[in-house]
Each structure stands twice: as structure tokens, then as C-alpha cells.
Scaffold this active site. Structure first.
Site: not given
Length: 262
Positions: A136, A149, A83, A151-153
Site C-alpha cells: 500500500s 494498517y 491481494n 505497519a502491516s503493509k
């Protein structure tokens, strides 16, 4: 999956959705290992629930060695919930420095990857195992000012979907969670300054408790995709049928947060 008498590990467990998940899991009869960077918040969490059902530990999930070691410490874990996550400063990609970019990728993607790889061999030996990764709405819908952010999710999303495909004939269930706008302190925890103009985000927020309840229901039903807000579910549908329209819609909403340039 049955939660009662099973043991879960939750990252980002001291606040927001993570904390709500810890409390909800214990309420369902599970025991929890709660991981977070904030020791003070973990101590406060201990005071809110049954200590017999809760263990807390300070852990930096970007530390590959530490995540490997904790997996050997808790080999009896039945499920992990990745999480923990942070957002980036509200800046265009061209304005964002590499230090901020690398931090977001390390926490959101590599932290999830490290913990998953560390625990997967043990989960495969359990009667039934579970991996829940939190992505997300920004993981499937491009949000200006949160490009890294997102791209990471998005990486978490595809990584989890690949895991689902690879493990579909095993005892390990895999779910990806897409939270909508949720009333958490992620901005503060990310050491990011919130934009002064909040008109772009002036809409109803899901409470962490409601998000946790929806995640728990998804786990119990072994759902591969879990949405925690109407906004997340509706934007997923809209983006799939008309990506350009959905992208332009979000760009217009974020315009005021990025100096008025779409």
C-alpha cells in the site's frame, strides 16, 4: 512472464482489485483459482467469466492449516497474488484496541506470509513462478489514523523485498505492488465506518480495472515494484527525498479525520 495457459491464485478475489485481476488474467489466457471469505460474491464472480478458466474457494487466509492444505490441493499453481487486505478503524494507535490491531496484522501480514510459505516449494518446481504481494502507499508513508494498517503493509513490503533478494537467482519472480487511492469497497469489507468528513480523501481515485491492468503489465515485464496510481508513485518519490515533509503533508490532510489533532 507469459500469462497464457498459466494458473494463478488470487486472494481477496471477489471484489475490488482482486476481482479485476481475476477477470484480467482470464482475458490474458490464464486460469485462476479465486479465494475469498465471501461465498456469495464468489458465486457472482463465476457468472461473469468462463467457468472453465475459473475455480473459486472460500478461504480464511489467517488460518495457517487451511492455507497449507490448499497449497497441496493446487500444486500446479504458477503464480500467487496476495491481494487480500483490510484497513483499521480510523483511530490513533492509542485509541485502537488490541483485537483490531491483531486482526489487521493477521489478515494483511500473516495471511500473506502463510500463503507464500505454503506455495513457495511448489513454485520453485514450476518452469517459471511468480509471487505478487500487494502492499500500500501506507506501507512506505505513515498515515495518521491508519498506523497499524501501515505497519502491516510495511511488513509486507520488506518481506517481499527480502523474498526478491533471496529468489533473484531462481525461477520465481517476485513483485511488490503499491496501489494508490483506489475506488474499492475495502472500508465495508473491513467492517470499518468511513469518516463523515471526506475532505481529506477528496481526490481522483484509480478504478480497480485500471489498477489491475497496471499490475498485469508489471507482471508481464517482471517488474519488482509496481505502482498503480500517480499518487502512489509521486508520494514514493517525495517520501524518499524528504520524509519529514511528506509525513507532515499527509498529517495535515488527515487532520479532519482525527478530530482536528495532528
Amino acid at each position: 512472464m507469459v500469462l497464457k495457459d498459466n494458473k494463478f491464485l488470487v486472494t481477496g478475489a471477489a471484489s475490488g482489485i482482486g476481482k479485476a485481476l481475476v477477470l484480467a488474467l482470464i482475458e490474458q489466457g490464464a486460469s485462476v483459482v479465486a479465494l475469498d471469505l465471501n461465498q456469495e460474491a464468489l458465486l457472482a464472480l463465476e457468472k461473469e467469466t468462463d467457468k472453465k478458466k475459473l475455480k473459486t474457494k472460500v478461504l480464511d487466509i489467517t488460518d495457517k492449516k487451511a492455507t497449507t492444505e490448499i497449497a497441496t490441493e493446487y500444486m500446479d499453481i504458477d503464480g500467487i497474488i496476495n491481494n487480500a487486505g483490510i484497513i483499521q478503524p480510523f483511530l490513533r494507535v492509542g485509541e485502537l484496541d488490541y483485537k483490531a490491531i491483531e486482526r489487521v496484522m493477521q489478515v494483511n501480514f500473516y495471511g500473506t506470509l502463510y500463503l507464500t510459505k505454503a506455495f513457495l516449494p511448489h513454485l520453485l518446481k514450476r518452469p517459471e513462478g511468480y509471487i505478487i504481494n500487494v502492499s500500500s502507499m501506507g506501507g512506505f508513508l505513515p498515515v495518521p489514523g491508519q498506523g497499524i494498517y501501515g505497519a502491516s503493509k510495511a511488513a509486507v513490503k520488506l518481506f517481499t523485498e527480502a523474498l526478491y533478494a533471496e529468489l533473484r537467482d531462481t525461477n520465481v519472480h517476485v513483485s511488490i505492488v503499491f496501489p494508490g487511492a483506489t475506488n474499492t469497497n475495502i472500508t465495508k469489507n473491513s467492517n470499518v465506518t468511513a469518516p463523515k468528513d471526506t475532505t481529506a480523501t477528496n481526490y481522483s481515485l484509480t478504478s480497480p480495472e485500471e489498477a489491475a491492468r497496471k499490475i498485469i503489465r508489471g507482471i508481464l515485464k517482471n517488474k519488482s515494484r509496481i505502482f498503480t496510481g500517480k499518487d502512489s508513485r509521486s508520494m514514493d518519490f517525495l517520501y524518499r527525498i524528504s520524509p519529514t515533509f511528506a509525513t507532515n503533508l499527509i498529517a495535515r490532510k488527515m487532520k479532519s479525520l482525527l478530530g482536528g489533532i495532528e
